[in-house]
Scaffold this motif. Sequence first.
Motif, PDB file in Angstrom:
ATOM      1  N   MET A 169       0.944  -1.108  -0.071  1.00 21.67           N
ATOM      2  CA  MET A 169      -0.091   0.019   0.063  1.00 21.67           C
ATOM      3  C   MET A 169       0.878   1.394  -0.100  1.00 21.67           C
ATOM      4  SD  MET A 169      -2.769   1.426   2.615  1.00 21.67           S
ATOM      5  CE  MET A 169      -2.470   0.401   3.952  1.00 21.67           C
ATOM      6  N   GLY A 170       0.611   2.003  -0.925  1.00 20.37           N
ATOM      7  CA  GLY A 170       1.374   3.329  -1.089  1.00 20.37           C
ATOM      8  C   GLY A 170       0.817   4.661  -0.484  1.00 20.37           C
ATOM      9  N   LYS A 171       1.720   5.737  -0.390  1.00 17.87           N
ATOM     10  CA  LYS A 171       1.032   6.749   0.140  1.00 17.87           C
ATOM     11  C   LYS A 171       1.627   7.828  -0.865  1.00 17.87           C
ATOM     12  CE  LYS A 171      -0.327   5.673   4.438  1.00 17.87           C
ATOM     13  NZ  LYS A 171      -1.472   6.147   5.274  1.00 17.87           N
ATOM     14  N   ILE A 172       0.784   9.110  -0.947  1.00 15.38           N
ATOM     15  CA  ILE A 172       1.058  10.037  -1.779  1.00 15.38           C
ATOM     16  C   ILE A 172       0.787  11.245  -1.097  1.00 15.38           C
ATOM     17  CG2 ILE A 172       0.404   9.056  -4.133  1.00 15.38           C
ATOM     18  CD1 ILE A 172      -1.983  10.762  -3.941  1.00 15.38           C
ATOM     19  N   ALA A 173       1.744  12.358  -1.109  1.00 12.21           N
ATOM     20  CA  ALA A 173       1.655  13.576  -0.270  1.00 12.21           C
ATOM     21  C   ALA A 173       0.365  14.492  -1.006  1.00 12.21           C
ATOM     22  CB  ALA A 173       2.758  14.546  -0.654  1.00 12.21           C
ATOM     23  N   TRP A 174      -0.436  14.961  -0.126  1.00  9.26           N
ATOM     24  CA  TRP A 174      -1.591  15.568   0.065  1.00  9.26           C
ATOM     25  C   TRP A 174      -1.465  17.139   0.380  1.00  9.26           C
ATOM     26  CZ3 TRP A 174      -5.351  13.714  -3.013  1.00  9.26           C
ATOM     27  CH2 TRP A 174      -6.484  14.156  -2.959  1.00  9.26           C
ATOM     28  N   LYS A 175      -2.219  17.728  -0.129  1.00  6.67           N
ATOM     29  CA  LYS A 175      -2.246  19.277   0.284  1.00  6.67           C
ATOM     30  C   LYS A 175      -1.975  19.407   1.694  1.00  6.67           C
ATOM     31  CE  LYS A 175      -6.606  20.608  -0.904  1.00  6.67           C
ATOM     32  NZ  LYS A 175      -7.758  21.547  -1.316  1.00  6.67           N
ATOM     33  N   PRO A 176      -1.543  20.359   2.413  1.00  8.61           N
ATOM     34  CA  PRO A 176      -1.661  20.202   3.780  1.00  8.61           C
ATOM     35  C   PRO A 176      -3.081  20.942   3.981  1.00  8.61           C
ATOM     36  CG  PRO A 176       0.521  21.586   3.176  1.00  8.61           C
ATOM     37  CD  PRO A 176      -0.297  20.966   1.688  1.00  8.61           C
TER      38      PRO A 176
END
Length: 188
Positions: free
Chosen positions: A1-8
């Motif tokens: 399972m991967g993660k991506i950066a999301w806007k703060p």
Amino acid sequence: MGKIAWKPGNMLYPVPAVMVSCKREGETANIITVAWAGTVNSTPAMVSISVRPERYSYEIIKDTKEFVINLTTERLVFAADFCGVKSGRDVNKWKEMKLTPCESRIVKAPGILESPVNIECSVREIMPLGSHDLFLAEVVNVNVTEELLEENGKFELNKSGLVMYSHGEYFSMGKSLGKFGFSVKKKK
């Protein structure tokens, strides 16, 4: 399972969707729906709400230094949404939503009779934060619906059909997953 950066942003969900009532002397009481509300201290009991300065209720709360947090139930979710999108400058939310003001015991702002819990609050500090100002308040009284009291005096709040707000949607509370401390309770 991967993660991506999301806007703060504030992704701390779900949160309570509460209706906050407030009143200035000589004026009709108002109701604002707030999702930025929470417990901040136990002794003394303290809560916070965050309100945008341009909201009609902001100046009322700032001037009077008091408000009432009214918990929202499934039966009140339509009214809660209405009170969050309509301005008290333009409409009497009590009348439009057929809500009943009930006298508070300590503060001058009324509670909402149809809500199972009315938390009377006295503002201690106002903190400008940016888009919202945080009202840090002491809980000075709590009124609860008698019908939710068991014969043994236990308050059955979770039987009231409480509502929460998560990422733009309202949800009813689901099933209980365990009581506080269940992870360390000795098995019989």
